[in-house]
Write a protein that holds these residues in place. Structure first.
Motif, mmCIF file in Angstrom:
data_model
loop_
_atom_site.group_PDB
_atom_site.id
_atom_site.type_symbol
_atom_site.label_atom_id
_atom_site.label_comp_id
_atom_site.label_asym_id
_atom_site.label_seq_id
_atom_site.Cartn_x
_atom_site.Cartn_y
_atom_site.Cartn_z
ATOM 1 N N ILE A 1 53.420 29.786 2.598
ATOM 2 C CA ILE A 1 54.606 28.913 3.206
ATOM 3 C C ILE A 1 53.943 27.401 3.200
ATOM 4 O O ILE A 1 54.878 26.387 3.108
ATOM 5 N N GLY A 2 53.101 27.266 2.925
ATOM 6 C CA GLY A 2 52.339 25.698 2.945
ATOM 7 C C GLY A 2 52.758 25.313 1.495
ATOM 8 O O GLY A 2 52.739 24.086 1.582
ATOM 9 N N LEU A 3 53.048 26.187 0.802
ATOM 10 C CA LEU A 3 53.442 25.453 -0.687
ATOM 11 C C LEU A 3 54.705 25.536 -0.747
ATOM 12 O O LEU A 3 55.248 25.389 -1.861
ATOM 13 N N GLU A 4 55.614 25.818 0.082
ATOM 14 C CA GLU A 4 57.138 26.040 0.523
ATOM 15 C C GLU A 4 57.329 27.119 -0.564
ATOM 16 O O GLU A 4 58.608 26.766 -1.169
ATOM 17 N N LEU A 5 56.689 28.209 -0.817
ATOM 18 C CA LEU A 5 56.908 29.294 -1.505
ATOM 19 C C LEU A 5 57.524 30.470 -0.891
ATOM 20 O O LEU A 5 57.139 30.564 0.353
ATOM 21 N N PRO A 6 58.260 31.527 -1.561
ATOM 22 C CA PRO A 6 58.391 32.778 -0.732
ATOM 23 C C PRO A 6 57.265 33.276 -0.145
ATOM 24 O O PRO A 6 56.127 33.395 -0.848
ATOM 25 N N GLU A 7 57.100 33.709 1.045
ATOM 26 C CA GLU A 7 55.792 33.979 1.722
ATOM 27 C C GLU A 7 55.140 35.161 1.026
ATOM 28 O O GLU A 7 53.620 35.328 1.320
ATOM 29 N N ASP A 8 55.687 36.093 0.184
ATOM 30 C CA ASP A 8 54.975 37.240 -0.383
ATOM 31 C C ASP A 8 54.430 36.761 -1.755
ATOM 32 O O ASP A 8 53.926 37.599 -2.521
ATOM 33 N N THR A 9 54.563 35.431 -2.122
ATOM 34 C CA THR A 9 54.058 35.072 -3.524
ATOM 35 C C THR A 9 52.838 35.301 -3.654
ATOM 36 O O THR A 9 52.383 35.782 -4.824
ATOM 37 N N LEU A 10 51.794 34.987 -2.951
ATOM 38 C CA LEU A 10 50.360 35.215 -3.105
ATOM 39 C C LEU A 10 49.964 36.697 -2.681
ATOM 40 O O LEU A 10 49.112 37.128 -3.371
ATOM 41 N N VAL A 11 50.732 37.170 -1.804
ATOM 42 C CA VAL A 11 50.452 38.557 -1.432
ATOM 43 C C VAL A 11 50.649 39.632 -2.611
ATOM 44 O O VAL A 11 49.853 40.725 -3.042
ATOM 45 N N LYS A 12 51.796 39.362 -3.319
ATOM 46 C CA LYS A 12 51.965 40.127 -4.774
ATOM 47 C C LYS A 12 50.893 40.125 -5.726
ATOM 48 O O LYS A 12 50.710 40.841 -6.550
ATOM 49 N N PHE A 13 50.018 38.975 -5.685
ATOM 50 C CA PHE A 13 48.706 38.998 -6.449
ATOM 51 C C PHE A 13 47.595 39.621 -6.100
ATOM 52 O O PHE A 13 46.629 39.724 -6.649
ATOM 53 N N HIS A 14 47.725 40.217 -4.781
ATOM 54 C CA HIS A 14 46.487 40.781 -4.117
ATOM 55 C C HIS A 14 47.007 42.249 -3.600
ATOM 56 O O HIS A 14 47.106 42.491 -2.342
ATOM 57 N N ASN A 15 47.064 43.003 -4.720
ATOM 58 C CA ASN A 15 47.590 44.520 -4.176
ATOM 59 C C ASN A 15 46.375 45.441 -3.967
ATOM 60 O O ASN A 15 45.267 45.404 -4.671
ATOM 61 N N HIS A 16 46.338 45.798 -2.766
ATOM 62 C CA HIS A 16 45.222 46.558 -2.238
ATOM 63 C C HIS A 16 44.914 47.875 -3.414
ATOM 64 O O HIS A 16 43.858 48.245 -3.498
ATOM 65 N N SER A 17 45.875 48.389 -4.177
ATOM 66 C CA SER A 17 45.832 49.498 -4.884
ATOM 67 C C SER A 17 45.516 48.832 -6.264
ATOM 68 O O SER A 17 45.323 49.827 -7.179
ATOM 69 N N ALA A 18 45.349 47.554 -6.486
ATOM 70 C CA ALA A 18 45.069 47.256 -8.150
ATOM 71 C C ALA A 18 43.750 47.387 -8.519
ATOM 72 O O ALA A 18 42.945 47.276 -7.760
ATOM 73 N N VAL A 19 43.673 47.102 -9.823
ATOM 74 C CA VAL A 19 42.255 47.148 -10.367
ATOM 75 C C VAL A 19 41.933 45.754 -10.336
ATOM 76 O O VAL A 19 42.697 44.611 -10.546
ATOM 77 N N GLY A 20 40.864 45.439 -9.719
ATOM 78 C CA GLY A 20 39.997 44.356 -9.517
ATOM 79 C C GLY A 20 38.687 44.423 -8.692
ATOM 80 O O GLY A 20 38.513 45.436 -8.658
ATOM 81 N N GLU A 21 38.179 43.254 -8.476
ATOM 82 C CA GLU A 21 36.614 43.215 -7.870
ATOM 83 C C GLU A 21 36.831 42.903 -6.474
ATOM 84 O O GLU A 21 35.736 42.438 -5.871
#
Length: 312
Positions: free
Chosen positions: A116-136
């Motif tokens: 929201i602070g970047l005036e983007l849809p509020e799920d923009t960054l959430v979509k990059f952080h999926n609980h089920s995704a491969v990552g560290e």
């Protein structure tokens, strides 16, 4: 967030009793696992660029030949990623729920506010952080042990040099034993005050890269605690969040805020790294390579074409 990338959170959904329970569990890898078994479950840091498992003491070089006196045990948000020491296994269901709570009930709301602070849809960054995704993204239990007077003198009482975390958001459960400091814009180090059952939130490199530097990664260090606390081990509970491995850490150029600020790219000729490339190289090099002096106590290394600074 514009100045320091740092703030605190209360009312995060865990009662003081639940938080105390997690701290009790956090001590198990250090107090109930033998030194021999710690070696069995040691992280393959250089081979995989991952901290999963134990990071044992004296792995990192601090200063003037002094090695670190901190252990941590890292558990991927997918707790089945690798096997855990026997003493910790009864607590894995609770750790799994703790990871879910941090990811969905704390991290995601913070990421929505930042979008929201970047005036983007509020799920923009959430979509990059999926609980089920491969990552560290992981839960980290961390314990600092007291050092000798000789090592304190050689390292000027610094336990970890000033640095930025390489993920997006670090969630730290506030610790009563002091040690954490942040570097302010005027160049002074300030102690982080303990707030009972609160969270300390640090922004990391990945968020700074995604926001074109609009949000600042927190420069922080750990130093010797004050005299009245030096006899205690310093136990920490963290949730280190990172974008999914396949996310490219390029500025979100669709943000009207970044467009107005002119924050649209990295330095000329630098290709934005993927999260997997960034975190693997940052993990492998930290505390392991000779840093280049850049003046005024700042040391540098180059990661994926990006200058990474350390503050000594």
């Amino acid at each position: 967030m514009r100045d320091h990338g740092f703030f605190c959170v209360i009312n995060h959904g865990y009662t003081p009793e639940q938080t105390a329970r997690i701290f009790d569990i956090a001590d198990v890898p250090f107090s109930q696992v033998s030194e021999a078994d710690k070696k069995v479950y040691e992280a393959t840091i250089q081979k995989t660029g991952s901290y999963q498992g134990f990071k044992l003491r004296k792995y990192w070089h601090i200063e003037n030949g002094v090695r670190d006196e901190v252990e941590h045990y890292n558990i991927n948000h997918d707790v089945t990623r690798r096997e855990h020491p026997e003493a910790l296994r009864p607590f894995i269901p609770e750790i799994k729920e703790f990871a879910r709570h941090n990811h969905e009930d704390i991290l995601h709301p913070i990421l929505r506010l930042l979008a929201i602070g970047l005036e983007l849809p509020e799920d923009t960054l959430v979509k990059f952080h999926n609980h089920s995704a491969v990552g560290e993204t992981d839960v980290r239990f961390m314990k600092y042990y007291p050092r000798s007077k000789e090592d304190e003198l050689k390292s000027k009482n610094v336990w970890l040099k000033g640095h930025t975390d390489f993920g997006s958001i670090t969630i730290l459960y506030s610790q009563p034993v002091a040690g954490l400091q942040i570097l302010t814009r005027n160049g002074t180090w300030k102690w982080v005050k303990h707030i009972e059952n609160a969270l300390v939130i640090n922004a990391g490199d990945a968020l700074q890269l995604l926001s074109g530097g609009y949000y600042q990664a927190t420069i922080h260090r750990v130093i010797q605690p004050p005299p009245d606390q030096r006899q205690y081990g310093r136990l920490g509970v963290f949730y280190f969040s990172m974008p999914d491995d396949n996310v490219t850490l390029a500025p979100l150029v669709e943000s009207p805020v970044l467009q107005r600020a002119g924050l649209m790219k990295l330095a000329d000729g630098v290709k934005p790294p993927t999260m997997v490339a960034w975190r693997q190289e940052r993990t492998r090099t930290y505390g392991q390579i000779e840093l280049k002096a850049a003046g005024n106590g700042v040391e540098e290394e180059i990661i994926q074409g990006v200058v990474v600074k350390h503050y000594n």
